[in-house]
Design a protein around this motif. Structure first.
Motif, PDB file in Angstrom:
ATOM      1  N   VAL A 121     -44.630 -75.002 -46.025  1.00  0.00           N
ATOM      2  CA  VAL A 121     -44.102 -74.417 -47.262  1.00  0.00           C
ATOM      3  C   VAL A 121     -44.440 -72.938 -47.399  1.00  0.00           C
ATOM      4  O   VAL A 121     -44.049 -72.305 -48.390  1.00  0.00           O
ATOM      5  CB  VAL A 121     -44.603 -75.176 -48.517  1.00  0.00           C
ATOM      6  N   ALA A 133     -41.405 -72.487 -50.058  1.00  0.00           N
ATOM      7  CA  ALA A 133     -40.301 -73.422 -49.815  1.00  0.00           C
ATOM      8  C   ALA A 133     -40.395 -74.568 -50.801  1.00  0.00           C
ATOM      9  O   ALA A 133     -41.489 -75.061 -51.089  1.00  0.00           O
ATOM     10  CB  ALA A 133     -40.356 -73.947 -48.382  1.00  0.00           C
ATOM     11  N   ASP A 134     -39.247 -74.973 -51.318  1.00  0.00           N
ATOM     12  CA  ASP A 134     -39.160 -76.162 -52.159  1.00  0.00           C
ATOM     13  C   ASP A 134     -38.745 -77.326 -51.271  1.00  0.00           C
ATOM     14  O   ASP A 134     -37.628 -77.329 -50.723  1.00  0.00           O
ATOM     15  CB  ASP A 134     -38.129 -75.963 -53.269  1.00  0.00           C
ATOM     16  N   VAL A 135     -39.624 -78.315 -51.119  1.00  0.00           N
ATOM     17  CA  VAL A 135     -39.363 -79.403 -50.167  1.00  0.00           C
ATOM     18  C   VAL A 135     -39.552 -80.783 -50.797  1.00  0.00           C
ATOM     19  O   VAL A 135     -39.772 -81.761 -50.100  1.00  0.00           O
ATOM     20  CB  VAL A 135     -40.266 -79.256 -48.914  1.00  0.00           C
ATOM     21  N   ASP A 137     -37.308 -82.765 -52.126  1.00  0.00           N
ATOM     22  CA  ASP A 137     -36.282 -83.664 -51.594  1.00  0.00           C
ATOM     23  C   ASP A 137     -36.605 -84.094 -50.172  1.00  0.00           C
ATOM     24  O   ASP A 137     -36.377 -85.245 -49.777  1.00  0.00           O
ATOM     25  CB  ASP A 137     -34.920 -82.963 -51.593  1.00  0.00           C
ATOM     26  N   VAL A 138     -37.127 -83.157 -49.393  1.00  0.00           N
ATOM     27  CA  VAL A 138     -37.474 -83.452 -48.002  1.00  0.00           C
ATOM     28  C   VAL A 138     -38.578 -84.496 -47.938  1.00  0.00           C
ATOM     29  O   VAL A 138     -38.521 -85.444 -47.144  1.00  0.00           O
ATOM     30  CB  VAL A 138     -37.895 -82.166 -47.266  1.00  0.00           C
ATOM     31  N   ARG A 150     -33.321 -78.230 -49.303  1.00  0.00           N
ATOM     32  CA  ARG A 150     -34.544 -77.434 -49.262  1.00  0.00           C
ATOM     33  C   ARG A 150     -34.183 -75.980 -49.539  1.00  0.00           C
ATOM     34  O   ARG A 150     -33.111 -75.496 -49.196  1.00  0.00           O
ATOM     35  CB  ARG A 150     -35.286 -77.577 -47.937  1.00  0.00           C
ATOM     36  N   HIS A 152     -35.706 -71.963 -49.232  1.00  0.00           N
ATOM     37  CA  HIS A 152     -36.688 -71.047 -48.647  1.00  0.00           C
ATOM     38  C   HIS A 152     -36.589 -69.690 -49.336  1.00  0.00           C
ATOM     39  O   HIS A 152     -35.493 -69.253 -49.700  1.00  0.00           O
ATOM     40  CB  HIS A 152     -36.430 -70.844 -47.159  1.00  0.00           C
ATOM     41  N   SER A 165     -30.718 -71.544 -49.144  1.00  0.00           N
ATOM     42  CA  SER A 165     -30.669 -72.984 -49.391  1.00  0.00           C
ATOM     43  C   SER A 165     -30.068 -73.691 -48.186  1.00  0.00           C
ATOM     44  O   SER A 165     -29.181 -73.146 -47.509  1.00  0.00           O
ATOM     45  CB  SER A 165     -29.839 -73.287 -50.640  1.00  0.00           C
ATOM     46  N   CYS A 168     -29.886 -80.854 -45.735  1.00  0.00           N
ATOM     47  CA  CYS A 168     -30.543 -81.470 -44.585  1.00  0.00           C
ATOM     48  C   CYS A 168     -30.287 -82.970 -44.553  1.00  0.00           C
ATOM     49  O   CYS A 168     -30.372 -83.644 -45.590  1.00  0.00           O
ATOM     50  CB  CYS A 168     -32.054 -81.225 -44.639  1.00  0.00           C
ATOM     51  N   GLU A 178     -35.041 -83.982 -39.013  1.00  0.00           N
ATOM     52  CA  GLU A 178     -34.409 -83.320 -40.155  1.00  0.00           C
ATOM     53  C   GLU A 178     -33.461 -82.249 -39.615  1.00  0.00           C
ATOM     54  O   GLU A 178     -33.900 -81.277 -39.012  1.00  0.00           O
ATOM     55  CB  GLU A 178     -35.480 -82.685 -41.046  1.00  0.00           C
ATOM     56  N   CYS A 180     -30.795 -79.442 -40.580  1.00  0.00           N
ATOM     57  CA  CYS A 180     -30.453 -78.639 -41.753  1.00  0.00           C
ATOM     58  C   CYS A 180     -29.374 -77.623 -41.436  1.00  0.00           C
ATOM     59  O   CYS A 180     -29.353 -77.035 -40.348  1.00  0.00           O
ATOM     60  CB  CYS A 180     -31.691 -77.907 -42.277  1.00  0.00           C
TER      61      CYS A 180
END
Length: 220
Positions: A121, A133-135, A137-138, A150, A152, A165, A168, A178, A180
């Motif tokens: 992240v 990073a927003d993860v 959902d991952v 995700r 970044h 964005s 993925c 994964e 993406c």
């Protein structure tokens, strides 16, 4: 204690690699709130050993050097090996802090990598860093499979925040994959889990300039 540790490590790896390993551990232990007694001793005894011109060990050499005996003498520190396949650079890293479910590791050169339950992240010190990073959902899809978004964040050459964005598709296997796709970028990450569901090895995309980072945990 420092002399004993130096002799122990020297028996397991070539002299130059030992210097890098010792110096890496010493530098990574410079936070007194997180350094184990073994790492604090290494910092005091071997801080001056590293010579920038000396060749760096490979990821395989680092993994071979950190034997159970060495780990015991290092006080059970949380260690990992990172490698950037694009350049062949590898480093032994030490966990310097935890904030909730995010663990941060550092190298000798003060490059840091932050992982949220094993998912990268953030980086600092690489240049062209992944700021965050927003993860969420991952994380979910790694356990259940399916599609995830995700996000970044990077800084451009003028220190302006750039947001990217990605959509993925994740297969919840072991290793999990994964794939993406962004506006102009496609990448594939891979995560290997232990029996408890912890990520123990991964290959993850940092960004368009730094490409991939391989991380492997070093357990006893």
């Amino acid at each position: 204690m420092g002399a004993v540790l130096a002799m122990t490590l020297a028996r397991h790896i070539p002299k130059l690699a030992a210097c890098v390993l010792l110096a890496t551990l010493a530098a990574c232990g410079n936070d007194p709130t997180t350094a184990s007694p073994g790492l604090a001793s290494l910092q005091q005894s071997f801080a001056g050993l590293f010579k920038p011109a000396q060749p760096r060990p490979t990821a395989a050499q680092i993994r071979a050097a950190v034997t159970p005996q060495v780990r015991q003498q290092l006080g059970g520190a949380t260690l990992a090996v990172t490698e950037m396949p694009e350049t062949g650079q590898a480093a032994l890293v030490y966990a310097i802090g935890r904030n909730g479910d995010v663990t941060t590791y550092s190298t000798l050169d003060n490059v840091t990598f932050a992982y949220q339950r094993g998912v990268l992240v953030g980086t600092r010190g690489l240049g062209f860093d992944l700021i965050s990073a927003d993860v969420g959902d991952v994380q979910r899809a790694l356990r259940q499979g399916g599609r995830a978004v995700r996000v970044h964040r990077y800084l451009d050459g003028e220190d302006a925040l750039q947001i990217r964005s990605f959509i993925c598709d994740i297969t919840a296997t072991n290793p999990a994959r994964e794939i993406c796709q962004g506006q102009d970028t496609r990448f594939e990450n891979e995560y290997q889990f232990d029996a408890g569901g912890r990520v123990i090895r991964s290959r993850q995309w940092v960004g368009p300039e730094r490409h991939y980072l391989i991380t492997q945990q070093l357990d006893e």
